[in-house]
Write a protein that holds these residues in place. Structure first.
Motif, PDB file in Angstrom:
ATOM      1  N   GLU A  81      -2.196  -6.169   2.964  1.00 25.15           N
ATOM      2  CA  GLU A  81      -3.172  -6.787   2.076  1.00 25.15           C
ATOM      3  C   GLU A  81      -2.933  -8.281   2.051  1.00 25.15           C
ATOM      4  O   GLU A  81      -1.792  -8.739   2.087  1.00 25.15           O
ATOM      5  CB  GLU A  81      -3.052  -6.210   0.657  1.00 25.15           C
ATOM      6  CG  GLU A  81      -3.495  -4.777   0.545  1.00 25.15           C
ATOM      7  CD  GLU A  81      -3.457  -4.261  -0.891  1.00 25.15           C
ATOM      8  OE1 GLU A  81      -3.190  -5.056  -1.815  1.00 25.15           O
ATOM      9  OE2 GLU A  81      -3.680  -3.053  -1.064  1.00 25.15           O
ATOM     10  N   LYS A  82      -4.031  -9.007   2.002  1.00 23.60           N
ATOM     11  CA  LYS A  82      -3.938 -10.467   1.930  1.00 23.60           C
ATOM     12  C   LYS A  82      -3.415 -10.858   0.555  1.00 23.60           C
ATOM     13  O   LYS A  82      -3.815 -10.306  -0.461  1.00 23.60           O
ATOM     14  CB  LYS A  82      -5.302 -11.092   2.184  1.00 23.60           C
ATOM     15  CG  LYS A  82      -5.240 -12.579   2.399  1.00 23.60           C
ATOM     16  CD  LYS A  82      -6.543 -13.068   2.989  1.00 23.60           C
ATOM     17  CE  LYS A  82      -6.572 -14.568   3.129  1.00 23.60           C
ATOM     18  NZ  LYS A  82      -5.672 -15.104   4.099  1.00 23.60           N
ATOM     19  N   TYR A  83      -2.494 -11.764   0.556  1.00 29.40           N
ATOM     20  CA  TYR A  83      -1.863 -12.235  -0.664  1.00 29.40           C
ATOM     21  C   TYR A  83      -1.871 -13.757  -0.608  1.00 29.40           C
ATOM     22  O   TYR A  83      -2.012 -14.332   0.463  1.00 29.40           O
ATOM     23  CB  TYR A  83      -0.426 -11.696  -0.721  1.00 29.40           C
ATOM     24  CG  TYR A  83       0.267 -11.883  -2.033  1.00 29.40           C
ATOM     25  CD1 TYR A  83       1.158 -12.923  -2.224  1.00 29.40           C
ATOM     26  CD2 TYR A  83       0.041 -11.015  -3.077  1.00 29.40           C
ATOM     27  CE1 TYR A  83       1.803 -13.094  -3.437  1.00 29.40           C
ATOM     28  CE2 TYR A  83       0.690 -11.170  -4.293  1.00 29.40           C
ATOM     29  CZ  TYR A  83       1.554 -12.219  -4.458  1.00 29.40           C
ATOM     30  OH  TYR A  83       2.193 -12.390  -5.657  1.00 29.40           O
ATOM     31  N   VAL A  84      -1.701 -14.401  -1.724  1.00 28.44           N
ATOM     32  CA  VAL A  84      -1.650 -15.858  -1.731  1.00 28.44           C
ATOM     33  C   VAL A  84      -0.527 -16.311  -0.799  1.00 28.44           C
ATOM     34  O   VAL A  84       0.623 -15.929  -0.974  1.00 28.44           O
ATOM     35  CB  VAL A  84      -1.400 -16.395  -3.166  1.00 28.44           C
ATOM     36  CG1 VAL A  84      -1.250 -17.904  -3.146  1.00 28.44           C
ATOM     37  CG2 VAL A  84      -2.508 -15.955  -4.093  1.00 28.44           C
ATOM     38  N   GLY A  85      -0.897 -17.033   0.225  1.00 32.12           N
ATOM     39  CA  GLY A  85       0.104 -17.535   1.159  1.00 32.12           C
ATOM     40  C   GLY A  85       0.435 -16.590   2.297  1.00 32.12           C
ATOM     41  O   GLY A  85       1.370 -16.835   3.045  1.00 32.12           O
ATOM     42  N   GLY A  86      -0.261 -15.498   2.455  1.00 34.09           N
ATOM     43  CA  GLY A  86       0.032 -14.607   3.572  1.00 34.09           C
ATOM     44  C   GLY A  86      -0.378 -13.176   3.310  1.00 34.09           C
ATOM     45  O   GLY A  86      -1.351 -12.916   2.616  1.00 34.09           O
ATOM     46  N   TYR A  87       0.395 -12.261   3.854  1.00 29.88           N
ATOM     47  CA  TYR A  87       0.108 -10.841   3.745  1.00 29.88           C
ATOM     48  C   TYR A  87       1.334 -10.098   3.219  1.00 29.88           C
ATOM     49  O   TYR A  87       2.471 -10.523   3.433  1.00 29.88           O
ATOM     50  CB  TYR A  87      -0.270 -10.251   5.109  1.00 29.88           C
ATOM     51  CG  TYR A  87      -1.634 -10.668   5.576  1.00 29.88           C
ATOM     52  CD1 TYR A  87      -2.746  -9.883   5.298  1.00 29.88           C
ATOM     53  CD2 TYR A  87      -1.819 -11.848   6.288  1.00 29.88           C
ATOM     54  CE1 TYR A  87      -4.004 -10.262   5.719  1.00 29.88           C
ATOM     55  CE2 TYR A  87      -3.075 -12.234   6.707  1.00 29.88           C
ATOM     56  CZ  TYR A  87      -4.166 -11.441   6.422  1.00 29.88           C
ATOM     57  OH  TYR A  87      -5.415 -11.814   6.830  1.00 29.88           O
ATOM     58  N   VAL A  88       1.096  -8.993   2.543  1.00 29.79           N
ATOM     59  CA  VAL A  88       2.163  -8.073   2.143  1.00 29.79           C
ATOM     60  C   VAL A  88       1.839  -6.702   2.728  1.00 29.79           C
ATOM     61  O   VAL A  88       0.675  -6.383   2.972  1.00 29.79           O
ATOM     62  CB  VAL A  88       2.341  -7.968   0.608  1.00 29.79           C
ATOM     63  CG1 VAL A  88       2.835  -9.276   0.043  1.00 29.79           C
ATOM     64  CG2 VAL A  88       1.066  -7.519  -0.065  1.00 29.79           C
ATOM     65  N   ALA A  89       2.874  -5.915   2.952  1.00 34.68           N
ATOM     66  CA  ALA A  89       2.698  -4.602   3.565  1.00 34.68           C
ATOM     67  C   ALA A  89       3.128  -3.502   2.610  1.00 34.68           C
ATOM     68  O   ALA A  89       3.976  -3.708   1.732  1.00 34.68           O
ATOM     69  CB  ALA A  89       3.502  -4.514   4.861  1.00 34.68           C
ATOM     70  N   PHE A  90       2.511  -2.340   2.790  1.00 31.77           N
ATOM     71  CA  PHE A  90       2.849  -1.113   2.070  1.00 31.77           C
ATOM     72  C   PHE A  90       3.149  -0.062   3.131  1.00 31.77           C
ATOM     73  O   PHE A  90       2.369   0.107   4.074  1.00 31.77           O
ATOM     74  CB  PHE A  90       1.682  -0.669   1.192  1.00 31.77           C
ATOM     75  CG  PHE A  90       1.290  -1.697   0.172  1.00 31.77           C
ATOM     76  CD1 PHE A  90       1.788  -1.630  -1.119  1.00 31.77           C
ATOM     77  CD2 PHE A  90       0.454  -2.743   0.501  1.00 31.77           C
ATOM     78  CE1 PHE A  90       1.449  -2.578  -2.057  1.00 31.77           C
ATOM     79  CE2 PHE A  90       0.104  -3.701  -0.438  1.00 31.77           C
ATOM     80  CZ  PHE A  90       0.606  -3.621  -1.721  1.00 31.77           C
ATOM     81  N   LEU A  91       4.262   0.649   2.983  1.00 32.13           N
ATOM     82  CA  LEU A  91       4.698   1.594   4.012  1.00 32.13           C
ATOM     83  C   LEU A  91       5.279   2.828   3.345  1.00 32.13           C
ATOM     84  O   LEU A  91       6.027   2.724   2.376  1.00 32.13           O
ATOM     85  CB  LEU A  91       5.760   0.924   4.894  1.00 32.13           C
ATOM     86  CG  LEU A  91       6.463   1.752   5.954  1.00 32.13           C
ATOM     87  CD1 LEU A  91       5.452   2.213   7.018  1.00 32.13           C
ATOM     88  CD2 LEU A  91       7.583   0.958   6.593  1.00 32.13           C
ATOM     89  N   SER A  92       4.928   4.008   3.871  1.00 33.64           N
ATOM     90  CA  SER A  92       5.565   5.245   3.386  1.00 33.64           C
ATOM     91  C   SER A  92       5.596   6.284   4.504  1.00 33.64           C
ATOM     92  O   SER A  92       4.701   6.335   5.343  1.00 33.64           O
ATOM     93  CB  SER A  92       4.855   5.792   2.151  1.00 33.64           C
ATOM     94  OG  SER A  92       3.571   6.237   2.486  1.00 33.64           O
ATOM     95  N   PHE A  93       6.656   7.074   4.482  1.00 40.75           N
ATOM     96  CA  PHE A  93       6.836   8.189   5.414  1.00 40.75           C
ATOM     97  C   PHE A  93       8.002   9.030   4.909  1.00 40.75           C
ATOM     98  O   PHE A  93       8.666   8.663   3.929  1.00 40.75           O
ATOM     99  CB  PHE A  93       7.088   7.709   6.850  1.00 40.75           C
ATOM    100  CG  PHE A  93       8.267   6.796   7.003  1.00 40.75           C
ATOM    101  CD1 PHE A  93       9.558   7.282   7.114  1.00 40.75           C
ATOM    102  CD2 PHE A  93       8.082   5.421   7.039  1.00 40.75           C
ATOM    103  CE1 PHE A  93      10.642   6.437   7.260  1.00 40.75           C
ATOM    104  CE2 PHE A  93       9.155   4.554   7.188  1.00 40.75           C
ATOM    105  CZ  PHE A  93      10.434   5.070   7.295  1.00 40.75           C
ATOM    106  N   SER A  94       8.255  10.137   5.571  1.00 43.50           N
ATOM    107  CA  SER A  94       9.388  10.993   5.232  1.00 43.50           C
ATOM    108  C   SER A  94      10.350  11.073   6.412  1.00 43.50           C
ATOM    109  O   SER A  94       9.931  11.020   7.570  1.00 43.50           O
ATOM    110  CB  SER A  94       8.922  12.404   4.877  1.00 43.50           C
ATOM    111  OG  SER A  94       8.199  12.386   3.674  1.00 43.50           O
ATOM    112  N   LEU A  95      11.620  11.226   6.100  1.00 42.75           N
ATOM    113  CA  LEU A  95      12.630  11.548   7.092  1.00 42.75           C
ATOM    114  C   LEU A  95      12.960  13.022   6.899  1.00 42.75           C
ATOM    115  O   LEU A  95      13.208  13.469   5.780  1.00 42.75           O
ATOM    116  CB  LEU A  95      13.908  10.710   6.886  1.00 42.75           C
ATOM    117  CG  LEU A  95      13.737   9.199   7.024  1.00 42.75           C
ATOM    118  CD1 LEU A  95      15.063   8.509   6.728  1.00 42.75           C
ATOM    119  CD2 LEU A  95      13.243   8.833   8.404  1.00 42.75           C
TER     120      LEU A  95
END
Length: 133
Positions: free
Chosen positions: A116-130
């Protein structure tokens, strides 16, 4: 010990520390979701009784749900690169044995990743299972 961001971390909470191939993952946004389940082969249901007989292969197979919010896209890429092989070594606290153990695991097929675009750049969201092999 180096983490995926290349910084040195001194973890105080041994139960939340997860290492993949010797590299510490950054703490997740929420505590890891540990699940233990049985691995079953196909059950047998004789026609005479109609009662399903369970054919358990193994018990306490570990699965760990992990999710990160508001991390840099580069950190997300580094995490995904660590868990990209078919199987890999994971050092984790096993709640059934009450100690740190090494397990051979694989990453679940369902991975959620978005930026997602954020002030000054991008942030990420990540999820998975081991999942334990």
């Amino acid at each position: 010990m180096n983490d995926v961001r290349g910084m040195t971390n001194d973890f105080n909470d041994e139960e939340r520390k997860i290492q993949v191939k010797g590299t510490s993952l950054p703490y997740t946004s929420a505590p890891p979701d540990y699940q233990f389940s049985d691995l079953d082969n196909e059950g047998i249901r004789p026609f005479k009784t109609g009662v399903l007989r369970r054919n358990r292969i193994r018990k306490n197979v570990m699965s760990i749900g992990l999710s990160w919010e508001n991390i840099s896209p580069k950190t997300a890429e580094n995490i995904l690169a660590l868990v990209d092989e078919q199987t890999f070594s994971v050092n984790v606290y096993d709640r059934t044995q009450k100690k740190r153990v090494n397990k051979t695991m694989y990453r679940s097929a369902d991975v959620t990743y978005r930026e997602e675009k954020y002030v000054g750049g991008y942030v990420a969201f990540l999820s998975f299972s081991l999942i334990e092999c």
